[in-house]
Each structure stands twice: as structure tokens, then as C-alpha cells.
Design a protein around this motif. Structure first.
Motif, mmCIF file in Angstrom:
data_model
loop_
_atom_site.group_PDB
_atom_site.id
_atom_site.type_symbol
_atom_site.label_atom_id
_atom_site.label_comp_id
_atom_site.label_asym_id
_atom_site.label_seq_id
_atom_site.Cartn_x
_atom_site.Cartn_y
_atom_site.Cartn_z
ATOM 1 N N LEU A 122 -1.532 -1.405 -11.279
ATOM 2 C CA LEU A 122 -1.303 -0.754 -9.994
ATOM 3 C C LEU A 122 0.195 -0.716 -9.706
ATOM 4 C CD1 LEU A 122 -4.091 -2.455 -7.818
ATOM 5 C CD2 LEU A 122 -4.231 -0.335 -9.138
ATOM 6 N N LEU A 123 0.684 0.458 -9.363
ATOM 7 C CA LEU A 123 2.085 0.614 -8.948
ATOM 8 C C LEU A 123 2.108 0.922 -7.458
ATOM 9 C CD1 LEU A 123 5.093 0.811 -9.731
ATOM 10 C CD2 LEU A 123 4.739 3.267 -10.036
ATOM 11 N N TYR A 124 2.859 0.070 -6.708
ATOM 12 C CA TYR A 124 2.960 0.217 -5.262
ATOM 13 C C TYR A 124 4.324 0.792 -4.905
ATOM 14 C CZ TYR A 124 -1.013 -3.031 -5.060
ATOM 15 O OH TYR A 124 -2.230 -3.649 -5.223
ATOM 16 N N GLU A 125 4.369 1.602 -3.817
ATOM 17 C CA GLU A 125 5.619 2.179 -3.316
ATOM 18 C C GLU A 125 5.618 2.117 -1.790
ATOM 19 O OE1 GLU A 125 7.316 6.535 -3.965
ATOM 20 O OE2 GLU A 125 5.787 6.371 -2.395
ATOM 21 N N SER A 126 6.783 1.749 -1.224
ATOM 22 C CA SER A 126 6.885 1.718 0.238
ATOM 23 C C SER A 126 8.348 1.825 0.642
ATOM 24 C CB SER A 126 6.290 0.418 0.784
ATOM 25 O OG SER A 126 6.471 0.332 2.197
ATOM 26 N N THR A 127 8.557 2.316 1.839
ATOM 27 C CA THR A 127 9.912 2.312 2.400
ATOM 28 C C THR A 127 10.219 0.991 3.097
ATOM 29 O OG1 THR A 127 9.069 3.330 4.427
ATOM 30 C CG2 THR A 127 9.945 4.814 2.735
ATOM 31 N N ASP A 128 9.210 0.142 3.240
ATOM 32 C CA ASP A 128 9.366 -1.160 3.891
ATOM 33 C C ASP A 128 9.194 -2.255 2.843
ATOM 34 O OD1 ASP A 128 9.223 -3.520 5.334
ATOM 35 O OD2 ASP A 128 7.993 -2.667 6.943
ATOM 36 N N PRO A 129 10.243 -3.011 2.525
ATOM 37 C CA PRO A 129 10.147 -4.026 1.478
ATOM 38 C C PRO A 129 9.151 -5.134 1.790
ATOM 39 C CG PRO A 129 12.196 -4.276 2.691
ATOM 40 C CD PRO A 129 11.586 -2.983 3.134
ATOM 41 N N ALA A 130 8.820 -5.330 3.054
ATOM 42 C CA ALA A 130 7.877 -6.381 3.430
ATOM 43 C C ALA A 130 6.423 -5.932 3.304
ATOM 44 C CB ALA A 130 8.151 -6.847 4.858
ATOM 45 N N LEU A 131 6.210 -4.624 3.124
ATOM 46 C CA LEU A 131 4.844 -4.096 3.113
ATOM 47 C C LEU A 131 4.545 -3.303 1.836
ATOM 48 C CD1 LEU A 131 4.686 -2.806 6.826
ATOM 49 C CD2 LEU A 131 3.774 -4.958 5.917
ATOM 50 N N VAL A 132 5.205 -3.647 0.774
ATOM 51 C CA VAL A 132 5.020 -2.872 -0.463
ATOM 52 C C VAL A 132 3.592 -3.008 -0.979
ATOM 53 C CG1 VAL A 132 5.787 -2.504 -2.835
ATOM 54 C CG2 VAL A 132 7.443 -3.119 -1.062
ATOM 55 N N VAL A 133 3.123 -4.255 -1.128
ATOM 56 C CA VAL A 133 1.800 -4.489 -1.704
ATOM 57 C C VAL A 133 0.743 -4.313 -0.625
ATOM 58 C CG1 VAL A 133 0.332 -6.104 -2.959
ATOM 59 C CG2 VAL A 133 2.789 -6.047 -3.414
ATOM 60 N N ASP A 134 0.222 -3.096 -0.558
ATOM 61 C CA ASP A 134 -0.820 -2.763 0.408
ATOM 62 C C ASP A 134 -1.624 -1.624 -0.216
ATOM 63 O OD1 ASP A 134 -2.336 -2.722 2.673
ATOM 64 O OD2 ASP A 134 -0.913 -1.558 3.862
ATOM 65 N N ASP A 135 -2.928 -1.654 -0.059
ATOM 66 C CA ASP A 135 -3.785 -0.660 -0.717
ATOM 67 C C ASP A 135 -3.346 0.788 -0.478
ATOM 68 O OD1 ASP A 135 -5.275 -2.640 -1.866
ATOM 69 O OD2 ASP A 135 -6.938 -2.529 -0.434
ATOM 70 N N PRO A 136 -2.961 1.175 0.741
ATOM 71 C CA PRO A 136 -2.549 2.576 0.942
ATOM 72 C C PRO A 136 -1.275 2.941 0.180
ATOM 73 C CG PRO A 136 -3.131 1.542 3.027
ATOM 74 C CD PRO A 136 -3.048 0.450 2.022
#
Length: 258
Positions: free
Chosen positions: A197-211
């Protein structure tokens, strides 16, 4: 190539990724195929003192043979040798011969990873006896067993056990003399590559989240860019989150490996 420790990506280019991932990468695994060891790739001998004994010659194919001791394993024998004229039902020209006092059952077969089935042809070519093939798991618990009564006139018969998780198997005989084996067949279980699984987010604190999952599949994952100035990434390889991942960015797409 840019190495990323943890989940933080430096902002070389504005990136908002959209997954471009082949369906062939999803739930990928290597398919198992049947392996045949017919002993015909070796030089058969008629003199047991000169004949090659079974061992690890086919380890690369997934199997290692052994016996009660290294000097008692079966010998790779050529079919025209005196005393073996009656043997039939095997693949020419070689088979594994056992003779009284020089070799001894059981013939053991260890697999380099679990097998789905194991099969072997066998006979006692001088008298009627029972041959037994038993397969075991990695805890030495029996998975299955089959017995055949040998035919006169040297006709080889198949013994086969099917079942998941076969770690090793052996052929035993009620009599130890005048045994012949050939054409060992097996299939190793597929090597399953876990989905990553590869996760991406603009928030470093919320990267690992299903969406935030943007890729599923084995490394590498190829993505195309968007407009966000900074993105953060983590990859879950099924055993944890690698502390170091690598990104190659060519201005239009990026490749993520770990």
C-alpha cells in the motif's frame, strides 16, 4: 533518485498524484509449475561403486534427495545394466536403482519450499511387496500416504500424495532390496508477493489513513503529477513501513520504490 527517510518528500516539483497502475500488478504472485526429475540429465552407471548417488543435484529445481546415510542413497542407473532388464514403465535411459547391501530405503525428498503434491514411480522388480509414499508438513506431521503393491516383471507404478504444505516426503518399502524409482514429479506452492500500500497526503501527521491509499501492488508504483506543492508518502509492505523509500521524478510522472 531521491531517497526519503520516513514519509517526507522534498518539494522539487508540484505533485498531486493520480494512480497509473496496471491491473497485472494487483495481488501479484509467481505461478507454480510442475517439475519433473527423471534422472536422465545425469550419466547412468552399471557399477554401483561408480554410480552417482542421489543428493542435492536438483536443489535449484526445488528438491533434495537423501537416504538413511549418504552411502545408502539410491544410485543413478542405466537401464541396460545386467539385472535390470525387466524394468519397464520408466522414462529412458536412467532410473534410481537400489540393490541389497549397497543401498537402503527410505528415499527421502525435501522441498525447498512447500509443495502442492508429490509423485514418484516405483517397484520391486523381483517380488511382490508394498511400497508406501508419505508426505509431511514442516512440523513432521503426516499430510497423506498411499500404498501400492509392486507388480512382477518390473512394472513401475505411480505413488502420489496431494495436499498443501508438503515440506518433505519419503518412500518406504517392506523389503529393502531390488528397488527402482523414477520420474519424481511435484509442484511447489506459488510464492505470493503481498500487496504493498502506498499512502499520500498533504498532512504529514495523517499520511497513513485508508482514504489516502493511492497505490496497491508490488514496488515500483508509477504515478503522474498534479498541483499540490508538497506531498508526503509512506509505503506499507505487509511487514511494516520501510524507513527508506526512493522517488524518481521526470517532470511528468514519478516512480516510487522501497
Amino acid at each position: 533518485m531521491l531517497g526519503l527517510r520516513g514519509n517526507i518528500m522534498s518539494q522539487h516539483q508540484p505533485v498531486r498524484v493520480v494512480l497509473v497502475l496496471s491491473c497485472a500488478l494487483l495481488a501479484s504472485h509467481a505461478l507454480a509449475g510442475e517439475v519433473l526429475i527423471d534422472f536422465d540429465d545425469r550419466t547412468g552407471e552399471c557399477v554401483f561403486g561408480l554410480a552417482e548417488r542421489l543428493g542435492n543435484q536438483w536443489e535449484a529445481e526445488g528438491i533434495v534427495f537423501s537416504g538413511p546415510s549418504p552411502t545408502q542413497t539410491g544410485a543413478i542407473t542405466e537401464e541396460t545394466c545386467s539385472g535390470f532388464e525387466m524394468i519397464n514403465g520408466h522414462s529412458s535411459p536412467n532410473f534410481v536403482g537400489h540393490v541389497p547391501g549397497l543401498t537402503q530405503a527410505p528415499m527421502r525428498m525435501d522441498f525447498t519450499r512447500p509443495a502442492e503434491f508429490v509423485s514418484v514411480l516405483g517397484t520391486n522388480y523381483r517380488r511382490l511387496i508394498m511400497l508406501t509414499l508419505t508426505a509431511y508438513d514442516e512440523s513432521d506431521m503426516p499430510i497423506g500416504s498411499v500404498m501400492v503393491e509392486t507388480f512382477p516383471l518390473g512394472q513401475l507404478q505411480e505413488l502420489r500424495v496431494d495436499g498443501p504444505g508438503i515440506a518433505w516426503a519419503e518412500v518406504t518399502a517392506e523389503g529393502e532390496e531390488d528397488l527402482v524409482f523414477d520420474d519424481v514429479r511435484f509442484a511447489l506452492e506459488p510464492v505470493v508477493i503481498p500487496d504493498v500500500l502506498l499512502y499520500e497526503s498533504t498532512d504529514p501527521a495523517l499520511v497513513v489513513d485508508d482514504p489516502n491509499v493511492v497505490g496497491i501492488g508490488p514496488s515500483p508504483v508509477v504515478l503522474t503529477g498534479g498541483s499540490a506543492p508538497v506531498q508526503y508518502y509512506q509505503a506499507d509492505d505487509g511487514t511494516g513501513f520501510p524507513s527508506l523509500i526512493f522517488i524518481t521524478w521526470d517532470g511528468t510522472s514519478m516512480e516510487v520504490t522501497w
